[in-house]
Every structure is written in C-alpha cells, then in structure tokens.
Design an enzyme around this catalytic site. Structure first.
Site, PDB file in Angstrom:
ATOM      1  N   ASN A   9     -65.105 -83.242  48.104  1.00  0.00           N
ATOM      2  CA  ASN A   9     -64.093 -82.296  47.614  1.00  0.00           C
ATOM      3  C   ASN A   9     -64.600 -80.897  47.919  1.00  0.00           C
ATOM      4  O   ASN A   9     -65.512 -80.390  47.269  1.00  0.00           O
ATOM      5  CB  ASN A   9     -63.909 -82.501  46.105  1.00  0.00           C
ATOM      6  CG  ASN A   9     -62.859 -81.575  45.525  1.00  0.00           C
ATOM      7  OD1 ASN A   9     -62.350 -80.677  46.210  1.00  0.00           O
ATOM      8  ND2 ASN A   9     -62.533 -81.778  44.255  1.00  0.00           N
ATOM      9  N   LYS A  16     -68.125 -80.638  46.099  1.00  0.00           N
ATOM     10  CA  LYS A  16     -68.441 -81.707  45.141  1.00  0.00           C
ATOM     11  C   LYS A  16     -68.482 -83.008  45.918  1.00  0.00           C
ATOM     12  O   LYS A  16     -67.577 -83.293  46.701  1.00  0.00           O
ATOM     13  CB  LYS A  16     -67.350 -81.813  44.074  1.00  0.00           C
ATOM     14  CG  LYS A  16     -67.344 -80.692  43.074  1.00  0.00           C
ATOM     15  CD  LYS A  16     -66.315 -81.004  41.988  1.00  0.00           C
ATOM     16  CE  LYS A  16     -65.955 -79.739  41.245  1.00  0.00           C
ATOM     17  NZ  LYS A  16     -64.705 -79.835  40.518  1.00  0.00           N
ATOM     18  N   ARG A  86     -60.713 -84.971  49.739  1.00  0.00           N
ATOM     19  CA  ARG A  86     -59.575 -84.418  49.020  1.00  0.00           C
ATOM     20  C   ARG A  86     -58.965 -83.319  49.887  1.00  0.00           C
ATOM     21  O   ARG A  86     -59.667 -82.411  50.339  1.00  0.00           O
ATOM     22  CB  ARG A  86     -60.039 -83.812  47.703  1.00  0.00           C
ATOM     23  CG  ARG A  86     -58.909 -83.128  46.999  1.00  0.00           C
ATOM     24  CD  ARG A  86     -59.363 -82.430  45.745  1.00  0.00           C
ATOM     25  NE  ARG A  86     -58.241 -81.776  45.134  1.00  0.00           N
ATOM     26  CZ  ARG A  86     -58.279 -80.575  44.577  1.00  0.00           C
ATOM     27  NH1 ARG A  86     -59.417 -79.901  44.547  1.00  0.00           N
ATOM     28  NH2 ARG A  86     -57.206 -80.054  44.057  1.00  0.00           N
ATOM     29  N   HIS A 175     -52.128 -82.282  41.795  1.00  0.00           N
ATOM     30  CA  HIS A 175     -52.823 -83.223  40.896  1.00  0.00           C
ATOM     31  C   HIS A 175     -52.318 -84.654  41.080  1.00  0.00           C
ATOM     32  O   HIS A 175     -52.435 -85.481  40.170  1.00  0.00           O
ATOM     33  CB  HIS A 175     -52.612 -82.858  39.408  1.00  0.00           C
ATOM     34  CG  HIS A 175     -53.341 -81.645  38.936  1.00  0.00           C
ATOM     35  ND1 HIS A 175     -52.829 -80.820  37.946  1.00  0.00           N
ATOM     36  CD2 HIS A 175     -54.520 -81.108  39.299  1.00  0.00           C
ATOM     37  CE1 HIS A 175     -53.682 -79.833  37.724  1.00  0.00           C
ATOM     38  NE2 HIS A 175     -54.712 -79.986  38.533  1.00  0.00           N
ATOM     39  N   ASN A 206     -58.682 -77.081  33.975  1.00  0.00           N
ATOM     40  CA  ASN A 206     -58.521 -75.655  34.255  1.00  0.00           C
ATOM     41  C   ASN A 206     -57.143 -75.415  34.847  1.00  0.00           C
ATOM     42  O   ASN A 206     -56.468 -74.456  34.499  1.00  0.00           O
ATOM     43  CB  ASN A 206     -59.609 -75.171  35.197  1.00  0.00           C
ATOM     44  CG  ASN A 206     -60.852 -74.833  34.423  1.00  0.00           C
ATOM     45  OD1 ASN A 206     -60.788 -74.148  33.405  1.00  0.00           O
ATOM     46  ND2 ASN A 206     -61.991 -75.332  34.874  1.00  0.00           N
ATOM     47  N   ARG A 236     -54.065 -69.227  35.155  1.00  0.00           N
ATOM     48  CA  ARG A 236     -52.745 -69.079  35.779  1.00  0.00           C
ATOM     49  C   ARG A 236     -51.670 -68.974  34.701  1.00  0.00           C
ATOM     50  O   ARG A 236     -51.731 -69.661  33.675  1.00  0.00           O
ATOM     51  CB  ARG A 236     -52.420 -70.279  36.667  1.00  0.00           C
ATOM     52  CG  ARG A 236     -53.330 -70.417  37.865  1.00  0.00           C
ATOM     53  CD  ARG A 236     -52.814 -71.523  38.778  1.00  0.00           C
ATOM     54  NE  ARG A 236     -53.817 -71.901  39.745  1.00  0.00           N
ATOM     55  CZ  ARG A 236     -54.252 -73.151  39.913  1.00  0.00           C
ATOM     56  NH1 ARG A 236     -53.754 -74.137  39.216  1.00  0.00           N
ATOM     57  NH2 ARG A 236     -55.176 -73.393  40.810  1.00  0.00           N
ATOM     58  N   ASP A 277     -61.515 -70.768  28.767  1.00  0.00           N
ATOM     59  CA  ASP A 277     -62.087 -72.049  28.373  1.00  0.00           C
ATOM     60  C   ASP A 277     -61.540 -72.470  27.000  1.00  0.00           C
ATOM     61  O   ASP A 277     -61.751 -71.784  26.001  1.00  0.00           O
ATOM     62  CB  ASP A 277     -63.614 -71.895  28.315  1.00  0.00           C
ATOM     63  CG  ASP A 277     -64.299 -73.218  28.130  1.00  0.00           C
ATOM     64  OD1 ASP A 277     -64.816 -73.753  29.112  1.00  0.00           O
ATOM     65  OD2 ASP A 277     -64.306 -73.718  26.983  1.00  0.00           O
ATOM     66  N   GLY A 325     -59.976 -82.243  31.129  1.00  0.00           N
ATOM     67  CA  GLY A 325     -60.944 -81.790  30.115  1.00  0.00           C
ATOM     68  C   GLY A 325     -60.306 -81.492  28.763  1.00  0.00           C
ATOM     69  O   GLY A 325     -60.843 -81.874  27.713  1.00  0.00           O
ATOM     70  N   GLU A 380     -60.401 -88.705  39.617  1.00  0.00           N
ATOM     71  CA  GLU A 380     -59.787 -88.466  40.926  1.00  0.00           C
ATOM     72  C   GLU A 380     -60.693 -88.944  42.055  1.00  0.00           C
ATOM     73  O   GLU A 380     -60.216 -89.398  43.092  1.00  0.00           O
ATOM     74  CB  GLU A 380     -59.470 -86.975  41.080  1.00  0.00           C
ATOM     75  CG  GLU A 380     -58.362 -86.550  40.138  1.00  0.00           C
ATOM     76  CD  GLU A 380     -58.303 -85.056  39.910  1.00  0.00           C
ATOM     77  OE1 GLU A 380     -57.494 -84.409  40.571  1.00  0.00           O
ATOM     78  OE2 GLU A 380     -59.074 -84.541  39.077  1.00  0.00           O
TER      79      GLU A 380
HETATM   80  P1  ADP Z   1     -61.270 -78.870  36.061  1.00  0.00           P
HETATM   81  O1  ADP Z   1     -59.779 -78.708  36.145  1.00  0.00           O
HETATM   82  O2  ADP Z   1     -62.022 -77.678  36.592  1.00  0.00           O
HETATM   83  O3  ADP Z   1     -61.778 -80.211  36.535  1.00  0.00           O
HETATM   84  P2  ADP Z   1     -61.763 -79.929  33.414  1.00  0.00           P
HETATM   85  O4  ADP Z   1     -60.809 -81.070  33.591  1.00  0.00           O
HETATM   86  O5  ADP Z   1     -63.200 -80.234  33.274  1.00  0.00           O
HETATM   87  O6  ADP Z   1     -61.566 -78.804  34.501  1.00  0.00           O
HETATM   88  O7  ADP Z   1     -61.272 -79.140  32.094  1.00  0.00           O
HETATM   89  C1  ADP Z   1     -61.877 -77.967  31.681  1.00  0.00           C
HETATM   90  C2  ADP Z   1     -61.241 -77.545  30.371  1.00  0.00           C
HETATM   91  O8  ADP Z   1     -61.443 -78.575  29.399  1.00  0.00           O
HETATM   92  C3  ADP Z   1     -61.854 -76.263  29.808  1.00  0.00           C
HETATM   93  O9  ADP Z   1     -60.826 -75.425  29.307  1.00  0.00           O
HETATM   94  C4  ADP Z   1     -62.702 -76.803  28.673  1.00  0.00           C
HETATM   95  O10 ADP Z   1     -62.883 -75.874  27.645  1.00  0.00           O
HETATM   96  C5  ADP Z   1     -61.829 -77.948  28.193  1.00  0.00           C
HETATM   97  N1  ADP Z   1     -62.563 -78.820  27.273  1.00  0.00           N
HETATM   98  C6  ADP Z   1     -63.597 -79.630  27.550  1.00  0.00           C
HETATM   99  N2  ADP Z   1     -64.035 -80.195  26.393  1.00  0.00           N
HETATM  100  C7  ADP Z   1     -63.270 -79.716  25.382  1.00  0.00           C
HETATM  101  C8  ADP Z   1     -63.217 -79.896  23.971  1.00  0.00           C
HETATM  102  N3  ADP Z   1     -64.076 -80.708  23.342  1.00  0.00           N
HETATM  103  N4  ADP Z   1     -62.278 -79.232  23.275  1.00  0.00           N
HETATM  104  C9  ADP Z   1     -61.408 -78.405  23.896  1.00  0.00           C
HETATM  105  N5  ADP Z   1     -61.407 -78.189  25.213  1.00  0.00           N
HETATM  106  C10 ADP Z   1     -62.316 -78.826  25.948  1.00  0.00           C
END
Ligand code: ADP
Length: 397
Positions: A9, A16, A86, A175, A206, A236, A277, A325, A380
């Site tokens: 990726n 990655k 990807r 996605h 994100n 965004r 975040d 996440g 993914e």
């Molecule tokens: P990406 O799209 O870069 O792969 P992720 O799927 O890892 O990102 O998601 C990142 C998001 O998930 C961030 O906003 C992070 O704060 C949130 N996140 C991860 N763990 C928690 C949690 N326990 N509570 C709330 N948000 C979380």
C-alpha cells in the site's frame, strides 16, 4: 513452506507492507515513513526501533529493505509468490482486481486524472515491485471497484451530462475493499450467503464512508468523485454547500486553498481546533472541552443522517456494521449516533457495545432492536492478499 504473498500500500511519503501465507495467515507487516526525505525510516511491526533508510529514501529502497528484513527473520525465502497492490482509483475501467500487464498499467495511468494525488504514487509502488520481482504476478486491487455496481440513479450528480460524458464526473466511492470485507464477514457472522445479504457498512477511520449493500453488491455510498464527499472525517469536511466555493472565493481564496482547507484542516480537526484523532477528542470532551464535544456531536449526527439515507437503497436490512479505528473502538460514537435513530428501531446493548462486540460474537444490539448491529474489525490487506491469490496465482496456475 511456500513463499508468502506480499501486500503493498503505497502512499506519497509512506509504504505499508504486509505478508500473508496462501492460507491467509498474516506473517508480518512493516511501515516505511517520511520517504524521499532525510528522515526516511522503516519499522517492522512488533519491533521497538526503526531503521534509517539511506538517501534518497525512495519507495524502491524501502521495498528492497523490507524484503531483506523479512528474509532475515525467515518470513520469506526468495521472492513473494505474488504481489497485491492497493490502487485508489480504477475509474469505470476496473470492476474487479486485475493482473497487471502493460495494458493495465496504461489504464491505471489514465485513471490518474481522477486521483492525481493517489494513482501516480500507487504506480511508483507497482513499478518498483516489478523491477524487484520480475516475472512474479502482480495484482491491482482498486478502492473504487466494489462500488462499480452502483445504479445510475446513485452515481449521477445532477450536473450537465457533458461533465460525465467528457470528463467522467460521477460518484465513484472509495474504501471498497473494506466494505466488501464487511459484506463477507457479516455473511459469516449471520450464517447467510453474501448474495442474499443486505447491510449498511460504516467504515470510520481517519477517512470515513458508509455503504448500502444489497444482495452483496454496493448500491449507494457516501464518498463521491473524490473521497471528500459525505461523512465528517478526521481532517475532511465531508458534505458542504457547494455555494461555499463562491463565498470563499469572494473572500480571496483560490481553488487550491479551498481544496486544501476542506481536505486537511476541516472535519474533526477544524471543528475542535485541537485534533483529528477521535480518541483524543473523546478524552478532551470528558474533561469539559466544548469544541471537542461539538466535533463529536457533528460527526455522529452526520453519520446518523447517512445511515437513514442508506435505507432508501434497501428493501431489507440484515445488519448495520461498524468498522475502522473509530467504528471498532468507540462505544461512545456508536451509541451517540444511534440515539438519533430510535425512530428506525436501532437499540444497543450497553454492555456489548462497551465490549466492542468482542464477547458477543460481534453483536452489540439490544434484544428489542429492530435490526442487528455488529462491530467487525476491517482487514483491507487480507482482501488484497486474497485478490493476489485469486487473480495472480489461481488464474495463471
Ligand atoms: P486509518 O483510516 O488511517 O487506517 P484507523 O482506522 O486506524 O485510521 O482509525 C483512526 C481513528 O480511530 C482515529 O481517529 C483514532 O482516534 C480512532 N480510534 C482508535 N481507537 C479509538 C478508541 N478507543 N476510541 C475512539 N477512537 C479511537
């Protein structure tokens, strides 16, 4: 032991990589960051320290070092069996993963007009891997492909037809690998064939998007021509009034600046003024930070509106599924979102929601809920590895 499948990726300054066996076991992964800068470095997951890359710290150097590291740890002997890449944009050309040949490369390059920040970088990864592993099958897996089943009423914007005809302006969605994985996993959890399955899949990382899936196929999705449309995301904005562009240009901003602000300085970051975040914002909101709380409220309300909107594409619903996440880890976001949707009959079990569905076979709905609600971790990279096996190994024997 067979050599493994490599999943690549490639981002503009990052790479990655994951390794899977043919039996879908994950052997290891690795992240290279700050590529093409003097700070370029690489780190194997599970290992405490990162290694610096020699200058110029290119994607190809990172890939070479990655393979060396995997070899040193006995994870790979010679070369990978196949490589899955990807690729962000497949336009209307790619409706499924494709074994890469010269024609496919030309077509991916042609899609760069639709994703100028992404496809050229994805191509750098493909070409580096081709140089390093000549003769090894390489497969492109597109973020947009799963959404190529969108019906015309869902993918057309109400714009002059010539925009679509001449320039391909339409909704593509992104996605796709994650949403497709959600369909497959939900089918397993519910014990139903994916071809009979209707679900709403919310990928909240994100980047955030939501997809309506009917009979296993994507029929509506929140991202559009670009990943900017739809839900509130980390940085965004998601949907805004298109009249905003004229308003901001009157204020002296040009298209590039508006685009940058909507993509990089908006969303949770813009609303809170603090962070993109969600975990940080949840903590700040609990400590009484009002703008952090507002950012979470706007995020959840927009998501709830979109869950409601996705119902227009379905005649039944087997499950609402959360992933990414935020979707996998934030009981607060899931609960806050569904409080807006009591009219539709969603109800959560507090205990199972707070346990992220881990002790309840992914289910977090209350017994009285009209629809099941699931939490399923996305993967993914596994989807890309599966595609590399199916399109790279099985088709060529
Ligand atoms: P990406 O799209 O870069 O792969 P992720 O799927 O890892 O990102 O998601 C990142 C998001 O998930 C961030 O906003 C992070 O704060 C949130 N996140 C991860 N763990 C928690 C949690 N326990 N509570 C709330 N948000 C979380």
């Amino acid at each position: 032991m067979d050599d493994p499948i490599l999943v690549v990726n490639c981002g503009s300054s990052s790479l990655k990589i994951a390794l899977f066996t043919r039996q879908e076991q994950r052997l290891g992964s690795l992240l290279a960051e700050n590529l093409n800068t003097p700070e370029a470095c690489i780190r194997l997951s599970g290992e405490p320290s990162s290694l610096n890359l020699p200058e110029p710290g290119s994607h190809e150097q990172a890939l070479t070092m990655a393979i060396d590291l995997f070899r040193q740890r006995g994870l790979i002997r010679k070369a990978p069996l196949a490589v899955g890449h990807r690729v962000v944009h497949g336009g209307e050309t790619f409706k499924e993963p494709s074994l890469i040949d010269d024609q496919v490369l030309v077509a991916i390059r042609a899609c760069s007009a639709l994703a100028p920040l992404h496809n050229p970088v994805n191509l750098i990864g493909i070409e580096a891997a081709q140089r390093l592993f000549p003769g090894i099958p390489q497969v492109a897996v597109f973020d947009t492909a799963f959404h190529q089943s969108l019906p015309a009423h869902a993918f057309h914007y109400a714009l002059p037809q010539r925009f679509y005809r001449d320039w391909g302006v339409r909704r593509y969605g992104f996605h796709g690998t994650s949403h497709q994985f959600m369909a497959d996993q939900t089918a397993n959890v519910l014990g139903k064939p994916v071809s009979d399955l209707s679900l709403i899949s919310a990928h909240l990382g994100n980047g955030c998007s939501i997809t309506a899936i009917r009979n296993g196929k994507s029929v509506d999705t929140s991202m559009g021509l670009t990943p900017l449309e739809g839900l509130v995301m980390g940085t965004r904005s998601g949907d805004v009034d298109p009249g905003l562009f004229d308003f901001l240009s009157e204020k002296g901003m040009d298209a590039g600046e508006i685009n940058r602000i909507l993509n990089r300085e908006s969303g949770l970051l813009g609303l809170s003024g603090q962070s993109n975040d969600m975990r940080t914002l949840c903590r700040m909101a609990e400590e009484g930070h009002q703008e952090a709380a507002l950012a979470i409220d706007v995020f959840c309300f927009r998501l709830a509106r979109y869950i409601g909107a996705m119902m227009a594409s379905l005649t039944s619903l087997d499950a609402l599924v959360f992933t990414g996440g935020i979707g996998e880890n934030s009981a607060k976001v899931r609960a806050r979102t569904l409080t807006h949707l009591t009219l539709l009959g969603f109800e959560l079990s507090r205990e199972n929601n707070e346990g992220n569905g881990k002790n309840s076979n992914h289910h977090i709905e209350a017994p009285a809920s009209r629809f099941p609600v699931l939490v399923i971790p996305t993967n993914e990279e596994l989807v890309i590895a599966r595609a590399a096996i199916a399109h790279g190994l099985e088709r060529i024997g």
